[in-house]
Motif scaffolding. Structure first.
Motif, PDB file in Angstrom:
ATOM      1  N   ARG A 122     -43.609 -21.259 -45.396  1.00  0.00           N
ATOM      2  CA  ARG A 122     -42.335 -20.661 -44.991  1.00  0.00           C
ATOM      3  C   ARG A 122     -41.698 -21.575 -43.953  1.00  0.00           C
ATOM      4  O   ARG A 122     -42.340 -21.981 -42.975  1.00  0.00           O
ATOM      5  N   LEU A 124     -38.106 -22.324 -41.528  1.00  0.00           N
ATOM      6  CA  LEU A 124     -36.877 -21.822 -40.940  1.00  0.00           C
ATOM      7  C   LEU A 124     -36.053 -22.997 -40.447  1.00  0.00           C
ATOM      8  O   LEU A 124     -36.537 -23.837 -39.687  1.00  0.00           O
ATOM      9  N   SER A 128     -28.471 -23.909 -40.066  1.00  0.00           N
ATOM     10  CA  SER A 128     -28.725 -24.510 -41.372  1.00  0.00           C
ATOM     11  C   SER A 128     -27.496 -25.114 -42.033  1.00  0.00           C
ATOM     12  O   SER A 128     -27.605 -25.692 -43.113  1.00  0.00           O
ATOM     13  N   ARG A 145     -40.963 -20.654 -49.251  1.00  0.00           N
ATOM     14  CA  ARG A 145     -39.862 -19.743 -48.943  1.00  0.00           C
ATOM     15  C   ARG A 145     -39.060 -20.407 -47.822  1.00  0.00           C
ATOM     16  O   ARG A 145     -39.629 -20.774 -46.784  1.00  0.00           O
ATOM     17  N   ASP A 147     -35.746 -20.294 -45.271  1.00  0.00           N
ATOM     18  CA  ASP A 147     -34.729 -19.472 -44.638  1.00  0.00           C
ATOM     19  C   ASP A 147     -33.894 -20.321 -43.680  1.00  0.00           C
ATOM     20  O   ASP A 147     -34.387 -21.281 -43.072  1.00  0.00           O
ATOM     21  N   SER A 170     -32.936 -18.119 -48.436  1.00  0.00           N
ATOM     22  CA  SER A 170     -32.175 -17.057 -47.792  1.00  0.00           C
ATOM     23  C   SER A 170     -31.472 -17.634 -46.572  1.00  0.00           C
ATOM     24  O   SER A 170     -32.101 -18.295 -45.751  1.00  0.00           O
ATOM     25  N   VAL A 171     -30.169 -17.414 -46.494  1.00  0.00           N
ATOM     26  CA  VAL A 171     -29.394 -17.887 -45.349  1.00  0.00           C
ATOM     27  C   VAL A 171     -28.703 -16.697 -44.709  1.00  0.00           C
ATOM     28  O   VAL A 171     -27.954 -15.974 -45.363  1.00  0.00           O
ATOM     29  N   ARG A 172     -28.976 -16.497 -43.434  1.00  0.00           N
ATOM     30  CA  ARG A 172     -28.379 -15.387 -42.694  1.00  0.00           C
ATOM     31  C   ARG A 172     -27.376 -15.941 -41.677  1.00  0.00           C
ATOM     32  O   ARG A 172     -27.579 -17.017 -41.130  1.00  0.00           O
ATOM     33  N   GLU A 179     -33.364 -14.142 -33.863  1.00  0.00           N
ATOM     34  CA  GLU A 179     -34.255 -13.913 -35.004  1.00  0.00           C
ATOM     35  C   GLU A 179     -35.722 -14.042 -34.577  1.00  0.00           C
ATOM     36  O   GLU A 179     -36.042 -14.733 -33.609  1.00  0.00           O
ATOM     37  N   TYR A 184     -43.158 -18.076 -39.694  1.00  0.00           N
ATOM     38  CA  TYR A 184     -42.895 -19.406 -40.257  1.00  0.00           C
ATOM     39  C   TYR A 184     -43.989 -20.422 -39.927  1.00  0.00           C
ATOM     40  O   TYR A 184     -44.579 -20.413 -38.845  1.00  0.00           O
TER      41      TYR A 184
END
Length: 251
Positions: A122, A124, A128, A145, A147, A170-172, A179, A184
């Motif tokens: 994972r 992060l 990004s 994964r 993010d 996934s982009v927030r 966060e 991660y």
């Protein structure tokens, strides 16, 4: 003092200096003498306040560009459109001092080589941007994964559109400091020198022992990296790699 406030004071000082010199009769007549003097005085003020070097270019060009724009007879709506576009792209960069940086393909490959092998990972990405790093890593590590967290509306929206077909991305939109980083294996940062101490503090608090913090170009102040990766691209990129340790075991 925040950089934006320094810039405002430098511009005000530049105009005050130029107007005083004009009224004293020390400048030749004409708008260009006034604009050039204002730019020079604003640069001197910025140096005195220890502004970043790139602010000097902005101060040097600001008043002359005002003169050019004033004589170009451009409709006001175009200025508003340009301002809105810059706002959507850079958003809170004036406050966070983190501009929009994009990682190239060579850097993505070097980062992928740092990921743990033989198990799902994972990652992060802090700030990004358009999601190019996430999409590149997803192609190289189909078991992972990936993010991202991005504050600026335009890059976030573009990253969502470009990565909508990948269910492992996934982009927030939001503040990456708000966060949780706990899940991660690797946290990637291509930010600026300003937030790096805070990045490391949060990483120590939340990441599991053995997790990596990788900073593109900007080392963490006061801490020696566990590894420095010379990417070998055109801009001589360096990745500073830091491994989180178990603080309880080190006491």
């Amino acid at each position: 003092m925040p950089p934006a406030l320094k810039a405002l004071f430098a511009q005000l000082a530049g105009w005050a200096c130029a107007i005083l010199l004009t009224r004293a009769g020390w400048l030749p007549p004409g708008i260009w003498a006034l604009a050039g003097t204002q730019a020079l005085c604003a640069m001197v003020a910025a140096v005195a306040m220890r502004s970043a070097r790139w602010w000097l270019l902005i101060h040097a060009a600001f008043a002359p560009l005002l003169v050019v724009a004033g004589r170009a007879d451009i409709a006001p709506a175009w200025y508003l459109a340009a301002f809105m576009l810059l706002l959507l792209v850079f958003w809170t960069s004036f406050r966070t001092q983190v501009p929009l940086y994009l990682s190239n393909h060579t850097t993505i490959g070097a980062l992928a080589a740092l990921l743990p092998a033989g198990r799902p990972v994972r990652v992060l990405d802090l700030g990004s941007g358009t999601g190019s790093l996430l999409r590149g890593l997803a192609r190289l590590r189909p078991d992972g994964r990936f993010d991202g967290v991005e504050a600026a509306p335009a890059p976030w929206l573009l990253s969502r559109l470009l990565g909508r077909a990948a269910d492992r991305i996934s982009v927030r939109r939001g503040d990456f400091f708000a966060e949780s980083w706990a899940p991660y294996d690797l946290v990637y940062a291509f930010l600026s020198p300003v937030p790096m101490a805070r990045v490391w503090h949060k990483a120590e608090q939340e990441l599991a022992p053995g997790a990596l913090v990788v900073s593109n170009s900007f080392p963490i102040p006061g801490r020696r990296p566990d590894e420095v990766v010379e990417v070998g691209d055109g801009r001589a990129t360096r990745l500073y790699v830091y491994r989180v340790t178990d603080r309880r075991a080190s006491k």
